[in-house]
Design a protein around this motif. Structure first.
Motif, PDB file in Angstrom:
ATOM      1  N   ASP A 126       0.889  -1.066  -0.079  1.00 56.61           N
ATOM      2  CA  ASP A 126       0.266   0.261   0.116  1.00 56.61           C
ATOM      3  C   ASP A 126       1.260   1.187   0.101  1.00 56.61           C
ATOM      4  O   ASP A 126       0.962   2.033  -0.366  1.00 56.61           O
ATOM      5  CB  ASP A 126      -0.807   0.122   1.157  1.00 56.61           C
ATOM      6  CG  ASP A 126      -1.694  -1.323   1.310  1.00 56.61           C
ATOM      7  OD1 ASP A 126      -2.229  -2.291   0.195  1.00 56.61           O
ATOM      8  OD2 ASP A 126      -2.577  -1.569   2.436  1.00 56.61           O
ATOM      9  N   ALA A 127       2.033   1.090   0.590  1.00 59.06           N
ATOM     10  CA  ALA A 127       2.704   2.536   1.249  1.00 59.06           C
ATOM     11  C   ALA A 127       3.555   2.867   0.406  1.00 59.06           C
ATOM     12  O   ALA A 127       4.427   3.921  -0.852  1.00 59.06           O
ATOM     13  CB  ALA A 127       3.442   2.568   2.463  1.00 59.06           C
ATOM     14  N   LEU A 128       4.223   1.614  -0.742  1.00 56.56           N
ATOM     15  CA  LEU A 128       5.288   1.201  -1.443  1.00 56.56           C
ATOM     16  C   LEU A 128       4.798   1.508  -2.631  1.00 56.56           C
ATOM     17  O   LEU A 128       5.893   1.536  -4.076  1.00 56.56           O
ATOM     18  CB  LEU A 128       6.623   0.774  -0.161  1.00 56.56           C
ATOM     19  CG  LEU A 128       6.980   0.703   0.620  1.00 56.56           C
ATOM     20  CD1 LEU A 128       8.202  -0.031   0.847  1.00 56.56           C
ATOM     21  CD2 LEU A 128       7.807   2.530   1.074  1.00 56.56           C
ATOM     22  N   GLU A 129       3.255   0.563  -3.587  1.00 53.35           N
ATOM     23  CA  GLU A 129       3.359   0.643  -4.717  1.00 53.35           C
ATOM     24  C   GLU A 129       4.468  -0.938  -4.408  1.00 53.35           C
ATOM     25  O   GLU A 129       4.079  -1.186  -5.898  1.00 53.35           O
ATOM     26  CB  GLU A 129       3.060   1.724  -4.752  1.00 53.35           C
ATOM     27  CG  GLU A 129       2.396   2.602  -4.739  1.00 53.35           C
ATOM     28  CD  GLU A 129       2.435   4.114  -5.373  1.00 53.35           C
ATOM     29  OE1 GLU A 129       3.313   4.578  -6.262  1.00 53.35           O
ATOM     30  OE2 GLU A 129       1.723   4.815  -6.067  1.00 53.35           O
ATOM     31  N   ALA A 130       4.422  -1.846  -3.449  1.00 51.40           N
ATOM     32  CA  ALA A 130       4.915  -2.408  -3.982  1.00 51.40           C
ATOM     33  C   ALA A 130       5.196  -4.069  -3.563  1.00 51.40           C
ATOM     34  O   ALA A 130       4.904  -4.440  -2.418  1.00 51.40           O
ATOM     35  CB  ALA A 130       6.668  -2.469  -3.303  1.00 51.40           C
ATOM     36  N   PRO A 131       3.401  -4.319  -4.462  1.00 47.51           N
ATOM     37  CA  PRO A 131       3.104  -5.474  -3.748  1.00 47.51           C
ATOM     38  C   PRO A 131       3.826  -7.020  -4.426  1.00 47.51           C
ATOM     39  O   PRO A 131       4.478  -7.515  -4.975  1.00 47.51           O
ATOM     40  CB  PRO A 131       1.410  -6.123  -4.732  1.00 47.51           C
ATOM     41  CG  PRO A 131       2.138  -5.057  -5.942  1.00 47.51           C
ATOM     42  CD  PRO A 131       2.549  -4.107  -5.632  1.00 47.51           C
ATOM     43  N   LEU A 132       4.670  -7.495  -3.163  1.00 47.95           N
ATOM     44  CA  LEU A 132       5.692  -8.517  -3.059  1.00 47.95           C
ATOM     45  C   LEU A 132       4.706 -10.098  -3.112  1.00 47.95           C
ATOM     46  O   LEU A 132       3.608 -10.303  -2.212  1.00 47.95           O
ATOM     47  CB  LEU A 132       6.647  -8.866  -2.339  1.00 47.95           C
ATOM     48  CG  LEU A 132       7.347  -7.374  -2.619  1.00 47.95           C
ATOM     49  CD1 LEU A 132       8.963  -7.204  -1.307  1.00 47.95           C
ATOM     50  CD2 LEU A 132       8.067  -6.971  -3.737  1.00 47.95           C
ATOM     51  N   SER A 149      10.078  -1.589  -9.583  1.00 49.60           N
ATOM     52  CA  SER A 149      10.045  -0.889 -10.265  1.00 49.60           C
ATOM     53  C   SER A 149      10.260   0.502  -8.816  1.00 49.60           C
ATOM     54  O   SER A 149      11.030   0.895  -9.129  1.00 49.60           O
ATOM     55  CB  SER A 149      10.180  -0.256 -11.892  1.00 49.60           C
ATOM     56  OG  SER A 149      10.459  -1.666 -12.823  1.00 49.60           O
ATOM     57  N   ALA A 150       9.287   0.059  -8.472  1.00 51.66           N
ATOM     58  CA  ALA A 150       8.889   0.835  -8.041  1.00 51.66           C
ATOM     59  C   ALA A 150       9.891   0.876  -6.512  1.00 51.66           C
ATOM     60  O   ALA A 150      10.114   2.192  -5.801  1.00 51.66           O
ATOM     61  CB  ALA A 150       7.589   0.625  -6.586  1.00 51.66           C
ATOM     62  N   LEU A 151      10.277  -0.473  -5.699  1.00 51.34           N
ATOM     63  CA  LEU A 151      11.264   0.023  -4.846  1.00 51.34           C
ATOM     64  C   LEU A 151      12.761   0.796  -5.549  1.00 51.34           C
ATOM     65  O   LEU A 151      12.985   1.621  -4.832  1.00 51.34           O
ATOM     66  CB  LEU A 151      10.997  -1.437  -4.340  1.00 51.34           C
ATOM     67  CG  LEU A 151      10.510  -1.580  -3.893  1.00 51.34           C
ATOM     68  CD1 LEU A 151      10.626  -3.784  -3.790  1.00 51.34           C
ATOM     69  CD2 LEU A 151       9.594  -1.592  -2.653  1.00 51.34           C
ATOM     70  N   GLN A 152      13.016   0.224  -6.353  1.00 50.25           N
ATOM     71  CA  GLN A 152      14.377   1.544  -7.230  1.00 50.25           C
ATOM     72  C   GLN A 152      14.331   2.344  -7.270  1.00 50.25           C
ATOM     73  O   GLN A 152      14.899   3.094  -7.080  1.00 50.25           O
ATOM     74  CB  GLN A 152      14.469  -0.424  -7.941  1.00 50.25           C
ATOM     75  CG  GLN A 152      15.039  -1.210  -8.768  1.00 50.25           C
ATOM     76  CD  GLN A 152      14.850  -1.323  -9.862  1.00 50.25           C
ATOM     77  OE1 GLN A 152      14.509  -1.595 -10.993  1.00 50.25           O
ATOM     78  NE2 GLN A 152      14.714  -2.719 -10.357  1.00 50.25           N
TER      79      GLN A 152
END
Length: 239
Positions: A126-132, A149-152
Motif C-alpha cells: 500500500d505505502a510503497l506500491e510494491a506488492p511482493l 521498479s517502484a522499490l528501485q
C-alpha cells in the motif's frame, strides 16, 4: 606491530555552518574525511552529534565509538562516489526479500511468520506500491517487475546520507521492506522491526537454546541497526 592510534590534540569540537551544510571544527580547523574531502553534513543535528563524539574522545581517538562520524565519512567518500552501484545493491534486496521467503514447516513457525511479516508486506503493497510475492522452501520466486521498479525508484530518490543509513538497515536485516519501514518509522517501533528481522533465529533459539557467541554477535548487529536508524533521522533536512 601495534596499530598506530590518533591521539587527542584538540581542546574543543564545535559546529560551524559552511557551504552546503554544516561541519565540525577542532580548535577552529574543519574536519575532513579519510579521503580528505570536507566533512560537510546536511543538518546541524548531524554535525552536533558528530561534534559530541569528538568531544567525548579522551587520550586516544576510538573510531568505533563514533558511529555518526563514521557514517558521514562513508556517505561522502564511498556512497557519493559510487551512488549508482550502492543504490542498485540496496534495491536488489527486493528480489529476494527476507519477508517473502517462508518456512514450509512446522506449522507453528509458518503461522508465526505470516502473523509477524504479513503486516509489513501489506504496508509495502500500500505505502510503497510494491506488492511482493511470498514463497516457501528454497525455490526462488520472481517478483513482479512493477513492484521492483517502484522499490528501485524509492531507493534512487534518497541522497547519499539517507542511502548510507538505508544500506545498513537493509544489509543488517536482510529486508528492503524492513529497511524502508525503519526509515519511515512505519508499521512497528524500531526495536520491534529488528526483532521481526530475527524471527528465524529466535525460533531456533527457542528450540535449541541460546548460543552465547551468536547472541553477542546479534547484540552488536542490533546496535548497528539502531545507529543506522539514528543516522537516518539526523540526515533529514528538517532536523
Amino acid at each position: 606491530m601495534a596499530e598506530w592510534a590518533l591521539k587527542r590534540f584538540w581542546k574543543a569540537a564545535e559546529v560551524a555552518e559552511t557551504d552546503g551544510g554544516f561541519t565540525v571544527h577542532l580548535d577552529g580547523r574543519p574536519l575532513r574525511t579519510p579521503a580528505k574531502a570536507p566533512l560537510v553534513m546536511p543538518t546541524r543535528a548531524m554535525a552536533e552529534a558528530a561534534a559530541a563524539e569528538w568531544d567525548a574522545q579522551e587520550a586516544e581517538v576510538r573510531p568505533l565509538t563514533m558511529p555518526v562520524t563514521r557514517a558521514a565519512n562513508a556517505a561522502i567518500d564511498r556512497v557519493r562516489t559510487h551512488r549508482a552501484e550502492v543504490a542498485a545493491l540496496i534495491a536488489a534486496y527486493g528480489e529476494s526479500d527476507l519477508l517473502c521467503h517462508r518456512a514450509d514447516s512446522p506449522a507453528e513457525l509458518v503461522a508465526w511468520q505470516e502473523a509477524a511479516w504479513g503486516p509489513l508486506l501489506a504496508w509495502a503493497r500500500d505505502a510503497l506500491e510494491a506488492p511482493l510475492v511470498v514463497t516457501s522452501g528454497v525455490i526462488p520466486c520472481p517478483q513482479p517487475a512493477d513492484a521492483l521498479s517502484a522499490l528501485q525508484a524509492r531507493v534512487a530518490a534518497r541522497d547519499e546520507f539517507e542511502l548510507t543509513a538505508l544500506h545498513n538497515l537493509v544489509g543488517l536485516s536482510g529486508s528492503l521492506v524492513i529497511g524502508f519501514a525503519a526509515m519511515e518509522d512505519a508499521v512497528a517501533p524500531i526495536e520491534e522491526l529488528w526483532d521481526l528481522s530475527r524471527l528465524d533465529e529466535t525460533w531456533q533459539e527457542r528450540q535449541w537454546g541460546v548460543d552465547d557467541e551468536a547472541a553477542a554477535a546479534a547484540a552488536r548487529k542490533k546496535e548497528d541497526f539502531l545507529q543506522a536508524r539514528r543516522f537516518a533521522d539526523l540526515a533529514r533536512r528538517s532536523a
